[in-house]
Design a protein around this motif. Structure first.
Motif, PDB file in Angstrom:
ATOM      1  N   LYS A  22       0.823  -1.207   0.000  1.00 36.85           N
ATOM      2  CA  LYS A  22       0.000   0.000   0.000  1.00 36.85           C
ATOM      3  C   LYS A  22       0.859   1.260   0.000  1.00 36.85           C
ATOM      4  O   LYS A  22       0.568   2.225  -0.713  1.00 36.85           O
ATOM      5  N   LYS A  23       1.931   1.257   0.779  1.00 33.83           N
ATOM      6  CA  LYS A  23       2.808   2.432   0.826  1.00 33.83           C
ATOM      7  C   LYS A  23       3.457   2.677  -0.543  1.00 33.83           C
ATOM      8  O   LYS A  23       3.572   3.820  -0.994  1.00 33.83           O
ATOM      9  N   THR A  24       3.856   1.599  -1.208  1.00 36.42           N
ATOM     10  CA  THR A  24       4.466   1.742  -2.534  1.00 36.42           C
ATOM     11  C   THR A  24       3.463   2.302  -3.531  1.00 36.42           C
ATOM     12  O   THR A  24       3.793   3.176  -4.341  1.00 36.42           O
ATOM     13  N   ILE A  25       2.223   1.813  -3.470  1.00 36.20           N
ATOM     14  CA  ILE A  25       1.171   2.317  -4.363  1.00 36.20           C
ATOM     15  C   ILE A  25       0.916   3.797  -4.096  1.00 36.20           C
ATOM     16  O   ILE A  25       0.772   4.591  -5.021  1.00 36.20           O
ATOM     17  N   ASP A  26       0.859   4.186  -2.817  1.00 36.03           N
ATOM     18  CA  ASP A  26       0.667   5.593  -2.465  1.00 36.03           C
ATOM     19  C   ASP A  26       1.821   6.452  -2.976  1.00 36.03           C
ATOM     20  O   ASP A  26       1.608   7.564  -3.478  1.00 36.03           O
ATOM     21  N   ASP A  27       3.047   5.946  -2.864  1.00 36.98           N
ATOM     22  CA  ASP A  27       4.211   6.699  -3.334  1.00 36.98           C
ATOM     23  C   ASP A  27       4.171   6.906  -4.844  1.00 36.98           C
ATOM     24  O   ASP A  27       4.675   7.909  -5.361  1.00 36.98           O
ATOM     25  N   LEU A  28       3.567   5.951  -5.557  1.00 38.84           N
ATOM     26  CA  LEU A  28       3.432   6.053  -7.013  1.00 38.84           C
ATOM     27  C   LEU A  28       2.182   6.834  -7.411  1.00 38.84           C
ATOM     28  O   LEU A  28       1.855   6.903  -8.592  1.00 38.84           O
ATOM     29  N   ARG A  29       1.470   7.395  -6.422  1.00 32.82           N
ATOM     30  CA  ARG A  29       0.239   8.163  -6.641  1.00 32.82           C
ATOM     31  C   ARG A  29      -0.847   7.283  -7.247  1.00 32.82           C
ATOM     32  O   ARG A  29      -1.646   7.718  -8.079  1.00 32.82           O
ATOM     33  N   GLY A  30      -0.859   6.042  -6.828  1.00 31.51           N
ATOM     34  CA  GLY A  30      -1.869   5.104  -7.299  1.00 31.51           C
ATOM     35  C   GLY A  30      -2.992   4.956  -6.302  1.00 31.51           C
ATOM     36  O   GLY A  30      -3.079   5.686  -5.310  1.00 31.51           O
ATOM     37  N   ALA A  31      -3.865   3.998  -6.570  1.00 33.03           N
ATOM     38  CA  ALA A  31      -5.006   3.749  -5.678  1.00 33.03           C
ATOM     39  C   ALA A  31      -5.245   2.255  -5.600  1.00 33.03           C
ATOM     40  O   ALA A  31      -4.963   1.510  -6.539  1.00 33.03           O
ATOM     41  N   ILE A  32      -5.766   1.811  -4.462  1.00 32.95           N
ATOM     42  CA  ILE A  32      -6.088   0.405  -4.273  1.00 32.95           C
ATOM     43  C   ILE A  32      -7.492   0.298  -3.707  1.00 32.95           C
ATOM     44  O   ILE A  32      -7.858   1.022  -2.776  1.00 32.95           O
ATOM     45  N   ASP A  33      -8.305  -0.554  -4.325  1.00 35.02           N
ATOM     46  CA  ASP A  33      -9.674  -0.782  -3.873  1.00 35.02           C
ATOM     47  C   ASP A  33      -9.846  -2.261  -3.561  1.00 35.02           C
ATOM     48  O   ASP A  33      -9.448  -3.118  -4.362  1.00 35.02           O
ATOM     49  N   VAL A  34     -10.437  -2.551  -2.414  1.00 35.24           N
ATOM     50  CA  VAL A  34     -10.658  -3.935  -2.004  1.00 35.24           C
ATOM     51  C   VAL A  34     -12.148  -4.155  -1.808  1.00 35.24           C
ATOM     52  O   VAL A  34     -12.815  -3.398  -1.100  1.00 35.24           O
ATOM     53  N   SER A  35     -12.679  -5.178  -2.474  1.00 31.92           N
ATOM     54  CA  SER A  35     -14.079  -5.550  -2.272  1.00 31.92           C
ATOM     55  C   SER A  35     -14.127  -7.044  -1.961  1.00 31.92           C
ATOM     56  O   SER A  35     -13.430  -7.838  -2.589  1.00 31.92           O
ATOM     57  N   SER A  36     -14.924  -7.407  -0.977  1.00 30.49           N
ATOM     58  CA  SER A  36     -14.938  -8.789  -0.514  1.00 30.49           C
ATOM     59  C   SER A  36     -16.366  -9.274  -0.272  1.00 30.49           C
ATOM     60  O   SER A  36     -17.214  -8.521   0.220  1.00 30.49           O
ATOM     61  N   ILE A  37     -16.625 -10.507  -0.642  1.00 31.89           N
ATOM     62  CA  ILE A  37     -17.906 -11.163  -0.364  1.00 31.89           C
ATOM     63  C   ILE A  37     -17.607 -12.375   0.501  1.00 31.89           C
ATOM     64  O   ILE A  37     -16.892 -13.291   0.064  1.00 31.89           O
ATOM     65  N   PRO A  38     -18.116 -12.399   1.739  1.00 32.44           N
ATOM     66  CA  PRO A  38     -17.830 -13.514   2.649  1.00 32.44           C
ATOM     67  C   PRO A  38     -18.173 -14.863   2.015  1.00 32.44           C
ATOM     68  O   PRO A  38     -19.241 -15.044   1.440  1.00 32.44           O
TER      69      PRO A  38
END
Length: 199
Positions: A22-38
């Motif tokens: 996550k820190k690397t993605i933030d440093d690259l000015r990117g975004a991460i989205d997580v969606s989960s279905i139990p």
């Protein structure tokens, strides 16, 4: 610091691996989205900006300042009259063929002074499945854009992913629509609520 590992070894189980990602993605000015279905699974979407490339963009102006909106995020452009502006509490919405679309006033967002045109333009963009309007003064048209990285002084500006030099030698800022929509207007910080959640 969160881990689901049953035991800790010398190389895993401490809950720092995904934090590094996550820190690397933030440093690259990117975004991460997580969606989960139990019981079914988890989907992780990682979006990384292009740091130096040629993209198709939409050239727009607010006052004398030029901006580039990545064309892949643009759905349509429509005129925005004063009568089309609707406010419900702190929400800014405009009707588009029977649907109310939230919009961001880029003039206010970037603190650009000057008189507004009588009829502004609203660029409808789709970001992470949501339709959002970006209000500008003038839409010029499609523009092949070479992305140049921003200098160290300006890298903290989350709304822009880079800049480009136009044919007349002036500078146009390239808008990062994902980051722009991902924060409240006027509060482009990592702790801000997503734009849609502000409603």
């Amino acid at each position: 610091g969160f881990s689901t590992a049953a035991s800790v070894t010398s190389i895993s189980g401490r809950g720092v691996g995904m934090d590094v990602v996550k820190k690397t993605i933030d440093d690259l000015r990117g975004a991460i989205d997580v969606s989960s279905i139990p019981g079914k699974g988890t989907r992780i979407d990682i979006t990384l900006p292009l740091t130096l490339a040629i993209i198709d963009g939409l050239l727009v102006y607010i006052g004398n300042q030029a901006f580039i909106i990545p064309l892949m995020a643009v759905e349509e452009c429509i005129a925005l009259n004063a009568t089309d502006r609707k406010e419900y509490g702190h929400r800014k919405l405009t009707p588009v063929r029977g649907t109310l679309i939230p919009y961001i006033e880029l003039r206010e967002r970037f603190g650009i002074q000057g008189k507004r045109p009588t009829i502004e333009q609203i660029v409808i963009s789709r970001v992470r499945g949501e339709r959002i309007g970006l209000v500008v003064d003038t839409v010029i048209g499609e523009h092949k854009t070479v992305i140049k990285p921003l200098g160290k002084i300006y890298r903290s500006n989350a709304d822009c992913s880079g800049a480009t030099v136009l044919g007349d030698g002036s500078i146009a800022l390239i808008l990062d629509t994902g980051r722009l929509v991902g924060t409240n207007p006027g509060s482009p910080t990592k702790d801000s609520k997503p734009f849609m959640e502000a409603f």
